[in-house]
Enzyme design. Structure first.
Site, PDB file in Angstrom:
ATOM      1  N   LYS A  13      -1.228   0.469  -3.487  1.00  0.00           N
ATOM      2  CA  LYS A  13      -2.023   1.389  -4.294  1.00  0.00           C
ATOM      3  C   LYS A  13      -3.527   1.164  -4.152  1.00  0.00           C
ATOM      4  CE  LYS A  13      -0.926   1.054  -8.567  1.00  0.00           C
ATOM      5  NZ  LYS A  13      -2.092   0.335  -9.107  1.00  0.00           N
ATOM      6  N   ARG A 127       2.940 -12.557   0.804  1.00  0.00           N
ATOM      7  CA  ARG A 127       1.482 -12.683   0.708  1.00  0.00           C
ATOM      8  C   ARG A 127       1.074 -14.143   0.628  1.00  0.00           C
ATOM      9  NH1 ARG A 127      -1.002  -8.213  -3.428  1.00  0.00           N
ATOM     10  NH2 ARG A 127      -0.055  -9.561  -4.984  1.00  0.00           N
ATOM     11  N   ARG A 149       7.619  -8.922 -12.710  1.00  0.00           N
ATOM     12  CA  ARG A 149       6.495  -7.979 -12.728  1.00  0.00           C
ATOM     13  C   ARG A 149       6.979  -6.552 -12.493  1.00  0.00           C
ATOM     14  NH1 ARG A 149       2.780 -10.334  -8.238  1.00  0.00           N
ATOM     15  NH2 ARG A 149       1.523  -8.472  -8.662  1.00  0.00           N
TER      16      ARG A 149
END
Length: 207
Positions: A13, A127, A149
């Site tokens: 995003k 990541r 999350r």
């Protein structure tokens, strides 16, 4: 155009917000930037928000929406904007509609970046950040934490998909693929399709 960009952690995003906003010649506006500007600038709203933030509490919707409304009233956003990270709940979405109406504006489109949950977990778990010269996994990117999350996102934010779909503003975008491919799908949904120049095929996990 006035656009809201929705999507779970890891959907890309943040990356898409910057690219799409640049293509629309409109500012990409994130709530994080708005909060930092108000707190560091010691505005009335910033001082109110800081009380809650310092106490570890969520900032009430009315303060958040007021900050966003002030930002949307600034000259660079009068003719269009892309909101990234707001609204997060239906209550905020309803207040945003009211605030925009007060400015004589309305949203043109809401884009939702759609990615399979397993792909999101893979992206976020892969990541790494550089610490003391060594690439390590962030604590909040461990698989168990990532799934939590995503669960929080589903509970709090994904109902916005139904809200905006119900009023005919929602376009769901397949966010799997290279960055420029996702950008082109988004621009097509906005009625501005064409080559996605200016995008790159870098890591799509930001945001």
């Amino acid at each position: 155009m006035r656009v809201v960009l929705l999507g779970p952690p890891g959907a890309g995003k943040g990356t898409q917000a910057q690219i799409i906003a640049r293509k629309l010649s409109a500012p990409a506006i994130s709530t994080g930037d708005i909060f930092r500007a108000n707190v560091s600038g010691q505005t009335d709203l910033g001082r109110q928000a800081k009380v809650y933030m310092d106490a570890g509490d969520l900032v009430p919707d009315e303060i958040t929406v007021a900050m966003v409304s002030d930002r949307l009233a600034e000259p660079d956003a009068v003719d269009g904007f892309l909101l990234d990270g707001f609204p997060r709940t239906i209550a905020q979405a309803e207040q945003l509609q009211t605030s925009l109406s007060g400015l004589g504006q309305a949203l043109d489109r809401v884009l939702e970046l759609v990615v399979d949950e397993e792909e999101l977990v893979r992206r976020l778990s892969d990541r790494r950040m550089l610490v003391d010269g060594e690439w390590v996994q962030r604590g909040d990117d461990e698989p168990g934490t990532v799934r939590h999350r995503l669960e929080v996102y589903r509970e709090q934010t994904s109902p916005l998909s139904g809200f905006y779909g119900g009023i005919g503003l929602l376009s769901r975008i397949d966010a799997i693929g290279e960055i420029d491919e996702v950008t082109e799908r988004a621009m097509t949904a906005l009625g501005k399709g064409g080559a996605a120049e200016g995008a790159s095929s870098a890591d799509p996990t930001a945001g």
